[in-house]
Write a protein that holds these residues in place. Structure first.
Motif, PDB file in Angstrom:
ATOM      1  N   GLU A  18       0.831  -1.207   0.000  1.00 22.91           N
ATOM      2  CA  GLU A  18       0.000   0.000   0.000  1.00 22.91           C
ATOM      3  C   GLU A  18       0.867   1.259   0.000  1.00 22.91           C
ATOM      4  N   ALA A  19       1.915   1.256   0.812  1.00 20.26           N
ATOM      5  CA  ALA A  19       2.787   2.433   0.905  1.00 20.26           C
ATOM      6  C   ALA A  19       3.470   2.730  -0.426  1.00 20.26           C
ATOM      7  N   LYS A  20       3.825   1.691  -1.145  1.00 17.55           N
ATOM      8  CA  LYS A  20       4.517   1.891  -2.431  1.00 17.55           C
ATOM      9  C   LYS A  20       3.594   2.501  -3.479  1.00 17.55           C
ATOM     10  N   VAL A  21       2.316   2.167  -3.426  1.00 14.40           N
ATOM     11  CA  VAL A  21       1.352   2.740  -4.378  1.00 14.40           C
ATOM     12  C   VAL A  21       1.257   4.252  -4.219  1.00 14.40           C
ATOM     13  N   PHE A  22       1.304   4.725  -2.985  1.00 13.31           N
ATOM     14  CA  PHE A  22       1.102   6.153  -2.715  1.00 13.31           C
ATOM     15  C   PHE A  22       2.410   6.936  -2.596  1.00 13.31           C
ATOM     16  N   MET A  23       3.545   6.285  -2.807  1.00 12.46           N
ATOM     17  CA  MET A  23       4.831   6.972  -2.721  1.00 12.46           C
ATOM     18  C   MET A  23       4.967   8.016  -3.829  1.00 12.46           C
ATOM     19  N   ALA A  24       5.603   9.114  -3.531  1.00 12.89           N
ATOM     20  CA  ALA A  24       5.808  10.184  -4.512  1.00 12.89           C
ATOM     21  C   ALA A  24       6.613   9.660  -5.701  1.00 12.89           C
ATOM     22  N   THR A  25       6.327  10.212  -6.866  1.00 14.23           N
ATOM     23  CA  THR A  25       7.033   9.791  -8.082  1.00 14.23           C
ATOM     24  C   THR A  25       8.537   9.957  -7.930  1.00 14.23           C
ATOM     25  N   ARG A  26       8.969  11.092  -7.402  1.00 16.67           N
ATOM     26  CA  ARG A  26      10.397  11.347  -7.218  1.00 16.67           C
ATOM     27  C   ARG A  26      11.047  10.283  -6.344  1.00 16.67           C
ATOM     28  N   ASP A  27      10.410   9.990  -5.207  1.00 13.91           N
ATOM     29  CA  ASP A  27      10.981   9.016  -4.277  1.00 13.91           C
ATOM     30  C   ASP A  27      11.012   7.619  -4.896  1.00 13.91           C
ATOM     31  N   THR A  28       9.943   7.272  -5.610  1.00 14.31           N
ATOM     32  CA  THR A  28       9.895   5.952  -6.245  1.00 14.31           C
ATOM     33  C   THR A  28      11.029   5.794  -7.252  1.00 14.31           C
ATOM     34  N   LEU A  29      11.249   6.801  -8.080  1.00 11.08           N
ATOM     35  CA  LEU A  29      12.301   6.730  -9.097  1.00 11.08           C
ATOM     36  C   LEU A  29      13.691   6.676  -8.473  1.00 11.08           C
ATOM     37  N   ILE A  30      13.922   7.492  -7.454  1.00  7.07           N
ATOM     38  CA  ILE A  30      15.245   7.508  -6.808  1.00  7.07           C
ATOM     39  C   ILE A  30      15.533   6.162  -6.152  1.00  7.07           C
ATOM     40  N   ARG A  31      14.563   5.645  -5.428  1.00  5.15           N
ATOM     41  CA  ARG A  31      14.762   4.365  -4.743  1.00  5.15           C
ATOM     42  C   ARG A  31      14.966   3.230  -5.747  1.00  5.15           C
ATOM     43  N   LEU A  84       4.492  -7.501  -3.722  1.00  9.50           N
ATOM     44  CA  LEU A  84       3.873  -6.796  -2.597  1.00  9.50           C
ATOM     45  C   LEU A  84       2.694  -5.910  -2.977  1.00  9.50           C
ATOM     46  N   VAL A  85       2.834  -5.134  -4.049  1.00 10.23           N
ATOM     47  CA  VAL A  85       1.808  -4.142  -4.385  1.00 10.23           C
ATOM     48  C   VAL A  85       0.442  -4.770  -4.686  1.00 10.23           C
ATOM     49  N   PRO A  86       0.363  -5.886  -5.440  1.00  9.14           N
ATOM     50  CA  PRO A  86      -0.964  -6.462  -5.700  1.00  9.14           C
ATOM     51  C   PRO A  86      -1.703  -6.887  -4.433  1.00  9.14           C
ATOM     52  N   LEU A  87      -0.981  -7.191  -3.362  1.00  9.18           N
ATOM     53  CA  LEU A  87      -1.648  -7.622  -2.133  1.00  9.18           C
ATOM     54  C   LEU A  87      -2.513  -6.505  -1.558  1.00  9.18           C
ATOM     55  N   ALA A  88      -2.045  -5.267  -1.677  1.00 14.44           N
ATOM     56  CA  ALA A  88      -2.845  -4.139  -1.196  1.00 14.44           C
ATOM     57  C   ALA A  88      -4.114  -3.987  -2.027  1.00 14.44           C
ATOM     58  N   LEU A  89      -4.021  -4.332  -3.312  1.00 13.66           N
ATOM     59  CA  LEU A  89      -5.206  -4.285  -4.178  1.00 13.66           C
ATOM     60  C   LEU A  89      -6.183  -5.392  -3.811  1.00 13.66           C
ATOM     61  N   PHE A  90      -5.671  -6.608  -3.617  1.00 14.18           N
ATOM     62  CA  PHE A  90      -6.523  -7.730  -3.242  1.00 14.18           C
ATOM     63  C   PHE A  90      -7.164  -7.506  -1.880  1.00 14.18           C
ATOM     64  N   ASP A  91      -6.440  -6.812  -1.005  1.00 12.13           N
ATOM     65  CA  ASP A  91      -6.960  -6.552   0.341  1.00 12.13           C
ATOM     66  C   ASP A  91      -7.927  -5.370   0.371  1.00 12.13           C
ATOM     67  N   LYS A  92      -8.153  -4.755  -0.788  1.00 14.47           N
ATOM     68  CA  LYS A  92      -9.089  -3.633  -0.934  1.00 14.47           C
ATOM     69  C   LYS A  92      -8.732  -2.457  -0.030  1.00 14.47           C
ATOM     70  N   ARG A  93      -7.434  -2.148   0.021  1.00  7.25           N
ATOM     71  CA  ARG A  93      -7.006  -0.981   0.781  1.00  7.25           C
ATOM     72  C   ARG A  93      -7.553   0.289   0.116  1.00  7.25           C
ATOM     73  N   PRO A  94      -8.048   1.235   0.880  1.00  7.12           N
ATOM     74  CA  PRO A  94      -8.663   2.448   0.314  1.00  7.12           C
ATOM     75  C   PRO A  94      -7.715   3.187  -0.629  1.00  7.12           C
ATOM     76  N   GLY A  95      -8.200   3.489  -1.819  1.00 10.52           N
ATOM     77  CA  GLY A  95      -7.416   4.266  -2.773  1.00 10.52           C
ATOM     78  C   GLY A  95      -6.471   3.466  -3.640  1.00 10.52           C
ATOM     79  N   VAL A  96      -6.284   2.192  -3.345  1.00  9.13           N
ATOM     80  CA  VAL A  96      -5.383   1.363  -4.142  1.00  9.13           C
ATOM     81  C   VAL A  96      -6.143   0.842  -5.354  1.00  9.13           C
ATOM     82  N   THR A  97      -5.662   1.163  -6.534  1.00  3.66           N
ATOM     83  CA  THR A  97      -6.339   0.779  -7.768  1.00  3.66           C
ATOM     84  C   THR A  97      -5.366   0.066  -8.706  1.00  3.66           C
ATOM     85  N   VAL A  98      -5.929  -0.548  -9.739  1.00  6.49           N
ATOM     86  CA  VAL A  98      -5.080  -1.181 -10.750  1.00  6.49           C
ATOM     87  C   VAL A  98      -4.184  -0.136 -11.404  1.00  6.49           C
TER      88      VAL A  98
END
Length: 291
Positions: A18-31, A84-98
């Motif tokens: 879930e955290a990775k879905v909402f991470m900022a674009t800049r942070d995701t790219l750097i990491r 990891l990321v699909p699990l947040a989708l399967f778990d229906k975490r708020p705001g997590v989309t395909v």
């Protein structure tokens, strides 16, 4: 205790996705860039050790140092977010989309490739003294790897493609097991030991890792490997990415999620009162002397 029970670390897996879905674009790219670069350096190190010692097991034993470092520093590999990321989708975490999941995968892929390619260029310069001379022994070995794992598969047609895909599946089964295994412990030493074993296995067995290949194959092309960019994409990178997705999600993410986060109903114990009137009650088989 430093050990984390499966039910608890599976929750951590979902939270991480879930955290990775909402991470900022800049942070995701750097990491992702740093993860690709560190893993590429580890691959160059492992190949160097293998060439210099003549013992592939030595290189495989030392390669996991890169994976452990990037994990402990909080950097992201495509193989890990596939799980990891699909699990947040399967778990229906708020705001997590395909769409959010695909965005994360795309950004991590881009960052990983940029990091691995950067190291590929740097190492090609080092192996050839700025392209002023033919590649050294290690550079030649990397070029050979690129040929064998592209045109080498192509020689067998569909059978080669199947083999490549399955090696990608097995790779991320092990790599994602390493990611999850690190969540089993709260100590640095426990995390490292748990990660080391599956990463050692995948590297020594020659399974196909999409991020490692982002270093090996561009390096091979720069160092004179006899294959093309098309060979690399069709006969390695694309099937490997698909295999990595299937292996990590099917054999690690979904299996753990299904049996520890979304468990089936527990079976009730069978009581004597539940038996039919004519059913025989099992005799006491406790050995004499133990009663």
């Amino acid at each position: 205790m430093s050990y984390v029970a499966p039910k608890d670390f599976v929750t951590k897996m979902i939270d991480a996705g879930e955290a990775k879905v909402f991470m900022a674009t800049r942070d995701t790219l750097i990491r992702a860039f740093m993860a690709g670069a560190i893993l590429a350096l580890a691959a160059a190190f492992a190949v160097t050790v293998t060439v210099q010692t003549g013992q592939p097991i030595v290189g495989a034993l030392l390669f996991p140092v890169g994976f452990c470092l990037l994990y402990l520093l909080g950097f992201d590999l495509l193989t890990g977010v596939f799980t990891l990321v699909p699990l947040a989708l399967f778990d229906k975490r708020p705001g997590v989309t395909v769409r959010g999941m695909l965005r994360n995968w795309g950004l991590v892929f881009t960052g990983n490739f940029a990091g691995a390619f950067t190291v590929a260029v740097i190492m090609a310069v080092i192996f050839t003294y700025g392209f002023a001379m033919p590649p050294n022994e290690v550079g030649q070995a990397i070029g050979t790897i690129g040929e064998g794992r592209t045109v080498g598969y192509a020689e067998y047609g569909a059978a080669g493609m199947l083999t490549l895909f399955l090696r990608g599946v097995l790779c991320n089964w092990m790599v994602s097991t390493g990611v999850v295994a690190a969540m089993m412990s709260t100590s640095v030493s426990g995390k490292v030991i748990a990660m080391w074993m599956p990463i050692l296995l995948f590297f020594y067995m020659g399974f196909e890792h999409s991020i490692v290949n982002m270093f090996l194959f561009p390096s091979g092309l720069l160092l004179g490997g006899d294959f093309s960019i098309g060979d690399y994409l069709v006969w390695n990178e694309i099937p490997t990415v698909v295999g990595n997705l299937v292996g990590g999600l099917a054999f690690v993410g979904l299996t753990l999620y299904a049996t520890h986060a979304r468990t089936g109903a527990s079976r009730k114990p069978l009581l004597t009162s539940d038996l039919p009137p004519d059913a025989a009650v099992p005799a006491d088989t406790t050995p004499v002397g133990m009663q």
